[in-house]
Design a protein around this motif. Structure first.
Motif, short mmCIF file in Angstrom:
data_model
loop_
_atom_site.label_atom_id
_atom_site.label_comp_id
_atom_site.label_asym_id
_atom_site.label_seq_id
_atom_site.Cartn_x
_atom_site.Cartn_y
_atom_site.Cartn_z
N SER A 38 108.67 83.25 19.33
CA SER A 38 108.37 81.94 18.77
C SER A 38 107.24 81.31 19.56
O SER A 38 107.08 81.55 20.75
N CYS A 39 106.44 80.52 18.85
CA CYS A 39 105.32 79.81 19.45
C CYS A 39 105.38 78.37 18.98
O CYS A 39 105.86 78.08 17.88
N SER A 40 104.89 77.47 19.81
CA SER A 40 104.84 76.07 19.42
C SER A 40 103.63 75.41 20.08
O SER A 40 103.08 75.92 21.05
N THR A 41 103.23 74.30 19.50
CA THR A 41 102.17 73.48 20.06
C THR A 41 102.54 72.02 19.86
O THR A 41 103.25 71.68 18.91
N THR A 42 102.10 71.19 20.77
CA THR A 42 102.39 69.76 20.68
C THR A 42 101.17 69.07 20.10
O THR A 42 100.08 69.12 20.66
N CYS A 43 101.38 68.45 18.94
CA CYS A 43 100.33 67.70 18.26
C CYS A 43 100.50 66.22 18.58
O CYS A 43 101.54 65.81 19.10
N CYS A 55 102.95 86.03 17.32
CA CYS A 55 102.51 84.64 17.14
C CYS A 55 101.49 84.27 18.20
O CYS A 55 101.33 84.97 19.20
N SER A 56 100.81 83.16 17.95
CA SER A 56 99.89 82.59 18.92
C SER A 56 99.82 81.10 18.66
O SER A 56 100.21 80.62 17.59
N ALA A 57 99.36 80.37 19.66
CA ALA A 57 99.24 78.91 19.53
C ALA A 57 97.98 78.45 20.23
O ALA A 57 97.58 79.02 21.24
N VAL A 58 97.36 77.43 19.66
CA VAL A 58 96.24 76.75 20.29
C VAL A 58 96.73 75.35 20.58
O VAL A 58 97.07 74.60 19.65
N ASP A 59 96.82 74.98 21.86
CA ASP A 59 97.42 73.72 22.26
C ASP A 59 96.78 72.54 21.55
O ASP A 59 95.57 72.37 21.54
N GLY A 60 97.63 71.75 20.90
CA GLY A 60 97.16 70.56 20.21
C GLY A 60 96.42 70.83 18.92
O GLY A 60 95.86 69.92 18.33
#
Length: 131
Positions: A38-43, A55-60
């Protein structure tokens, strides 16, 4: 002698009736294991997360699971809403290319936004109908 012969035959029968022999791997029997990640980012407007085999995430900015992207929406602006109606834009054609954001209004006081999808239609952040 008869007992050891009988015991050897029983052990050979157990190996043949199920289970894996000591030198066999699960893949040889057609079994594959695949872990979920699982991946997550904080918007600015909250957290986006997804789960899949990769999965991958780009912060924000965005998260991606198994090739499906979710993008952080820009924060809504305050005050009286003067942009186009989100309800009339949602699902209509867009020509700015994928991932282009635009402001819209849910109603006269509620700003929101829409993103141009890869299918070439506006996908708008709308409240649930009847909610």
């Amino acid at each position: 002698m008869k007992r050891s012969l009988m015991l050897s035959a029983m052990l050979a029968g157990l190996t043949a009736c199920g289970g894996l022999a000591a030198n066999e791997s699960p893949e040889e029997w057609g079994q594959q294991t695949e872990a979920l990640v699982s991946c997550s980012t904080t918007c600015q407007t909250g957290t986006l997360s997804c789960q899949g085999s990769s999965c991958s995430a780009v912060d924000g900015s965005s998260v991606q699971c198994d090739g499906v992207y979710q993008y952080c929406p820009p924060p809504p602006t305050g005050g009286a809403c003067t942009a186009r109606s989100c309800w009339s834009m949602h699902g209509s054609r867009c020509y700015g290319g994928p991932n282009v954001w635009t402001d819209c209004c849910v109603d006269e006081q509620t700003p929101s936004n829409c993103i141009c999808s890869y299918q070439g239609t506006w996908e708008c952040d709308l409240p649930p109908v009847g909610g």
